[in-house]
Design an enzyme around this catalytic site. Sequence first.
Site, PDB file in Angstrom:
ATOM      1  N   HIS A  53     -23.355   2.575 -24.994  1.00 17.73           N
ATOM      2  CA  HIS A  53     -21.923   2.334 -25.167  1.00 17.73           C
ATOM      3  C   HIS A  53     -21.161   2.319 -23.847  1.00 17.73           C
ATOM      4  CE1 HIS A  53     -22.031   2.346 -29.509  1.00 17.73           C
ATOM      5  NE2 HIS A  53     -22.667   3.505 -29.522  1.00 17.73           N
ATOM      6  N   ARG A  78     -29.723   7.073 -21.673  1.00 15.66           N
ATOM      7  CA  ARG A  78     -29.808   6.430 -22.994  1.00 15.66           C
ATOM      8  C   ARG A  78     -29.869   4.922 -22.801  1.00 15.66           C
ATOM      9  NH1 ARG A  78     -25.833   7.300 -28.161  1.00 15.66           N
ATOM     10  NH2 ARG A  78     -24.203   6.545 -26.758  1.00 15.66           N
ATOM     11  N   ASP A  92     -39.020   2.392 -14.465  1.00 14.29           N
ATOM     12  CA  ASP A  92     -39.349   2.017 -13.087  1.00 14.29           C
ATOM     13  C   ASP A  92     -38.239   2.399 -12.111  1.00 14.29           C
ATOM     14  OD1 ASP A  92     -41.816   1.073 -13.783  1.00 14.29           O
ATOM     15  OD2 ASP A  92     -41.326  -1.049 -13.611  1.00 14.29           O
ATOM     16  N   GLU A 157     -29.669   8.751 -36.451  1.00 12.72           N
ATOM     17  CA  GLU A 157     -28.268   8.314 -36.551  1.00 12.72           C
ATOM     18  C   GLU A 157     -27.919   7.642 -37.869  1.00 12.72           C
ATOM     19  OE1 GLU A 157     -26.428   7.058 -32.619  1.00 12.72           O
ATOM     20  OE2 GLU A 157     -28.439   6.188 -32.463  1.00 12.72           O
ATOM     21  N   ASP A 183     -22.417   7.886 -35.943  1.00 15.97           N
ATOM     22  CA  ASP A 183     -23.114   6.795 -36.628  1.00 15.97           C
ATOM     23  C   ASP A 183     -23.706   7.272 -37.950  1.00 15.97           C
ATOM     24  OD1 ASP A 183     -22.980   4.285 -35.143  1.00 15.97           O
ATOM     25  OD2 ASP A 183     -23.937   5.376 -33.529  1.00 15.97           O
TER      26      ASP A 183
END
Length: 281
Positions: A53, A78, A92, A157, A183
């Site tokens: 988000h 996240r 990476d 969620e 959510d």
Amino acid sequence: MSIRVGGLKPTFRDALRAAERPLIGIWVSSGSPLMAEICAGSGLDWVLIDAEHGPNGLESILAQLQAVHGYPVTPVVRVPFGEPVIIKQVLDLGAQNLLVPMVDTADQARAVVAAVRYPPRGVRGVGASLARASRWNRVDDYLAVADDTVSLTVQIETATAVENVREIASVDGVDALFVGPADLAASMGLLGQQEHPEVVAAVEHCVRVAAELGRPLGVNAFAPATAERYLAAGSPFVAVGADVALVARASEKLAEAFIGERQDDPGGKARTAPPAERPSY
């Protein structure tokens, strides 16, 4: 010069295992390395760099990982969703701790686990010599020990995920779970009602199931009373705020303190306290 695995930071998995109290974290949703560094130096236990988000791409995630590296805090990233290419790129970059949103089933959890592991155990693409993750091949035997340097947390969620929480938590390679009540409430037909008794009951059910299985399960809880409720229920880690929300609320308090009262009392007749006695924010 080579760097042993011990030269990398302990993972979130390690921090949770070693913790003698619940670990308290903060969302960094601004995309700002400066805000990430400020939060990292706050004394909180972990910071969440949010690319779901928040306005984050690979370059800004990298800058925030670099900004917080010198602080005694555990950074978690996240990703937008559990797609193997995105997971490979973020790993990476040197992210050691991933949070993957919207994991509804054990099969989805197994796919995410495969994405964070190199073959033959998984499908992570091999580019360690080009990557910050291995410090450009300065970490001894990185490919062989990479699993020890990465932790995976999946998000519960939806109502479907709550139904499947036992199976998700049982997947080998899932180190922790994290409930997103916003959510979850929406999926239960209770949009914006994270404090609804049915939502709270679903979260507490997940906490109990995870505890039975020995899996840490955290909760996103920005309201202090809500955070305390889930800590009391046994959640071993909780996110208690976000950089953008803290700035938004604090700036509103400043506006109310210095502008709001003047709008109500333009002539200043009701203002008796000198500026030095105003509260400090």
